[in-house]
Design a protein around this motif. Sequence first.
Motif, PDB file in Angstrom:
ATOM      1  N   ARG A  27       0.837  -1.347   0.145  1.00 38.02           N
ATOM      2  CA  ARG A  27       0.079  -0.125  -0.037  1.00 38.02           C
ATOM      3  C   ARG A  27       0.978   1.365  -0.087  1.00 38.02           C
ATOM      4  N   ASP A  79      -7.467   1.538  -1.138  1.00 40.98           N
ATOM      5  CA  ASP A  79      -6.963   0.126  -0.795  1.00 40.98           C
ATOM      6  C   ASP A  79      -6.590   0.411   0.806  1.00 40.98           C
ATOM      7  N   SER A  87      -1.177   3.073   4.936  1.00 39.28           N
ATOM      8  CA  SER A  87      -2.751   3.570   4.999  1.00 39.28           C
ATOM      9  C   SER A  87      -2.751   4.743   5.731  1.00 39.28           C
TER      10      SER A  87
END
Lengths: 194, 408, 354, 153
Positions: B349, B400, B373
């Motif tokens: 990510r 995501d 994130s």
Amino acid sequence: MGGGADGVAYFGNLETVSKKAVSFLKKQGYVKSMINWGDKFSLWPVHLMTSCCGTEFAAASGPRFDLERLGFLPFGGPRQTNLIVIEGTTTLKMARSVRIVWEQMPAPKWVIAMGACAMDGGIFYDSYNTVPAKDIVPIDIFLAGCPPRPEALARAVVMLQESIVKNRPPAADIQVTAAPATPGPKDVVEAVSK
Amino acid sequence: MSAPQDRTATANLTYDELAGLKADRELVLLIGPAHPGSGHMKIKVWMDGDIIQRVDPDIGFVHRTTEKLSENRLYIKAIPIVERVMLPDTINANLAYVIALERLLGIEPTPRAQYLRTLTSEINRITSHLYGIGLYGIFLGSSTVYMWAFADREPLIDLIEEISGARITYSYIIPGGVRWDLPAGFKERAETVLQYMEARLKDYGKIWVRNPVVMDRTEGVGVVSKSDAIRLGITGPNLRASGVDYDTRRAKPYAAYPNLDFEVPTFSEGDCYARLLQRVEEIEQSIRIIRQVLKDIPDGRIISDDIYSKMNPLQKRMYEMKHRVMFPAYMASMRPAAGRSTASVEAGRGEIFFYLVSNGDKVPFRFRWVTPSFLNLPFFTHVMVGQHLADLPAIYGSSDYFPPEADR
Amino acid sequence: MIQILSLLMSVSLVSFIEYILPPILYIIVFPGLIVVLLMLFFMIWLERKVAAKTQLRFGPLYVSKRFGGVIQTVADLIRFSFQEFIIPAGADVFAYIQAPGLLMAFGLLPLIFIPVGPYYANIFPANYSLLIVVPLIIITPIYVILLGWASDNKFSFVGSMREAFLVISYEIPLILSILSMILLYGSVNAINGVSFQIGRGIPGIVLNPIAAFLFLVVMIRTTGRFPFEISEAESEVVMGPYTEYSALFFGIGMSLPYIELYSFSLLFSVLFLGGWWPIVPSAAAASGVVGGLLLPGLVVFIKALIVMAFLVFLRAVYPRYRIDQAITVGWDQAVYLGFAAVALSMALVWSGLV
Amino acid sequence: MTAASRVITGITFTTDEAKGIFEVEASDGAHLLDLATRLKAAGFDHCLSVTAEDLGDRLAVLWHISSYTNRELSGMNAQIRLVVSKSDNVEVPTLTGIWESANFLERETYEMFGVVFKGHPDMRRLLLPDDFTGKWPMRKDFPLKKTPWRVQK
């Protein structure tokens, strides 16, 4: 009009009448076993991801493990479901949500505590922000592993199905005590000195 | 809309007052944490009609205090903790921490270990991207893509399970090297899986990537311009989908990446569709990297001489027999010299950042890490504003975002 | 009452049974309640099973392993029937309780007016069947809006509003589509429409493919199939209007789309797929219950099942549209298509080709 | 330890390349803002992490910055360090005006260390519950012990 206060609908006291009818029906043996059969193959877990075991929960409903074979269908709203799978750690914030969702669900309802964190904290056992799941909601099945493999979750679901067929009632509600929800250093010191 | 009291409260108001009531148009939605489109977080959304005016993400529902816990445990025990935070992407979390720790210790892993790290990291990147694509399917209402992605994760998980012995939480990388060598026949099996994956990517193109409904839902939605992406500090595939040519594997090289030939795909559109394509392209690049690694992997030890010399004879014999590293006692009593180190690793990510401080004790003095994130949080506060309510899951899924990873 | 009494006096017992039986058969058995219930069980199972097969897995299985889990829906129904029924504290109790019942009633009502055999004309006034069916089909969403209003839940409210917007935007295409078929068949009696198709030997879908396509789109929209599953979009508004409903009332709410699907599919096979063709009962057979109602009805039912199976399969292929995109399609392209369908019908009629 | 120094646009970094440390020390708030402005102009365009270290009687607040666009700088995880004396609510100037990406990171540092960033647009708790009574969990004086906790219904 107001909802729950008197519960009177326009054609008699709906709540009492329906409750009486349902309790009468439930006393009949064959009806009871039919209800158990329905509950057994219709365990719908509510969509409540508490923590990282959720990835394995997702894999368990994926094609390789496919828990829908057992009638296990993850579903959106709490009102239509009858099972909570607590996936891993419950933090202070999440604990309230778990309790609220559990209370929103219609009876009978079951809880599976998935993973070591949900059992007693797992590797996060001494964190300042976690709560053991057993202190929030009554738990029927404890499932070990960190994270448990999807097969283990399938096994837990089968165990729950067996206990339903054996006519075991869901775990009784626990007393949630009003202890300090978020102890700071002072509370901790007091707790330790005792 | 709701209770009778509300109606009586507004009954005395004049028409103008009623018209001026913002509550007539404004709706505050609390999405989560038990909402099918929220994940482990609460999203507070102010809406004017169907248009989102303001978003306040309330995160921390999975905040498990990993920094505090790691500062109270042995160095080696932080590996399981960082893994459990990034469950779809464990190898990269493991790798980032171990690189920071190795820099503190001054250990250099062997070349074979570097290649093995790259190999597992790339397999994990594919599974992480498939996880993201699958959940994006759920967010847009296509359960088929979710099921397919989770089905296709399994062969790759099997591959990495064959190397490391675990399904999700591998704890495969340790300071100085890795714990297991490649099993016999691994290369052939890996090639089979890679070919299967390439064939499946074509199927994804048919049902998902070039599906007209998906294109309608994602094209031009949630656009992040290049300058905005840099200003907001967005990271990983989301950054590259906005046209910024930045990849930690290139910018801050680690493991075997300097020796490998791969491309960093970028897209200039910066919308949800570009972010979807970005992930598909990165899977293709990862397949390419895995092939190179399997071709070029050098022979030699999988653990550095520093650690090997600290093993006891039984462990050395075990290593020679099975090419497997049993934990030397040294690992449990590591006391790095006082100092500080940072490390950056490109996870599925985005960029994981580690900052470790040692004061010579057996536990870290300061253990700081930032997950991708968490850096992608501005998607909620900036990108969703001005979009429709139905675009909220579309943008959320395209970024995501994985809440346990952000909350740490 | 007087009519019935006079009837009793005037006719013999046998002819009375012949008189009273077909309507009961029609309403209770076929295509009425019992078949609807069986169809419901089968369709929900089929939807889960077809989706599962597309998704490389088994779907419901262990509930009856030998028959592929076909009674899965029965288990769900039993569970729903005996679950606690919750009325939320803020709900409008009267509306909250009556809405699902009314929804069910109005969902079933159109079935009475869809002819599934030539004998149907003997039982019900069939001369205006299409004119009656259309408003009955359109009326159910009003009660969906009532569900959302009574629940006192923001997601229900948003879901109901979505339903309202979508219903309004897809009414005109539906009416235009049926209007073009009425023009073509020259009658608002669906039985005449079927006779027209059988007489010419061409089904309506070939005569006017635009209207058929449009009807299909409206059907997908009204029954909330993908890609128009917007008012119940799970990742956006949880369960839409049904969010607060539990136990059996939720079961009613969730089975409504399938009942609508059933009535739409019957109408589709009558209007566009040639009705009971290839079974063409003779005049004598058409006046009997078996030859005039049951056999033709079976053919219509099988055609409807195929249409339904196609529509539930869409779940496995498409994600959902955004609401404004769906509304734009409804007000823009679909209306133009509707005019094109009417124009095509008029051209066919005027040119005398059919 | 092989510490060296490296100069970027007139700012001297204490450098340890093997460990990935590039550090510049700010003497006070005004100096911090000046440094940050110059580093932004030099090409450091985003903030990777904001955190603090508990040094006993003082707190060191750290901003880790890097670059997406400048190829030379993007290999560095540079850090700005500001040491302040420790109290219940430490006040330092915010850098969100310079790097907007520091927004959530500074909120996290506030709730974990009790560092109030003056001028921050939205200085609230981020990860912990609103009624968390403990003070600043990441400071060293916050003990980590298992206690029998209950959640209030």
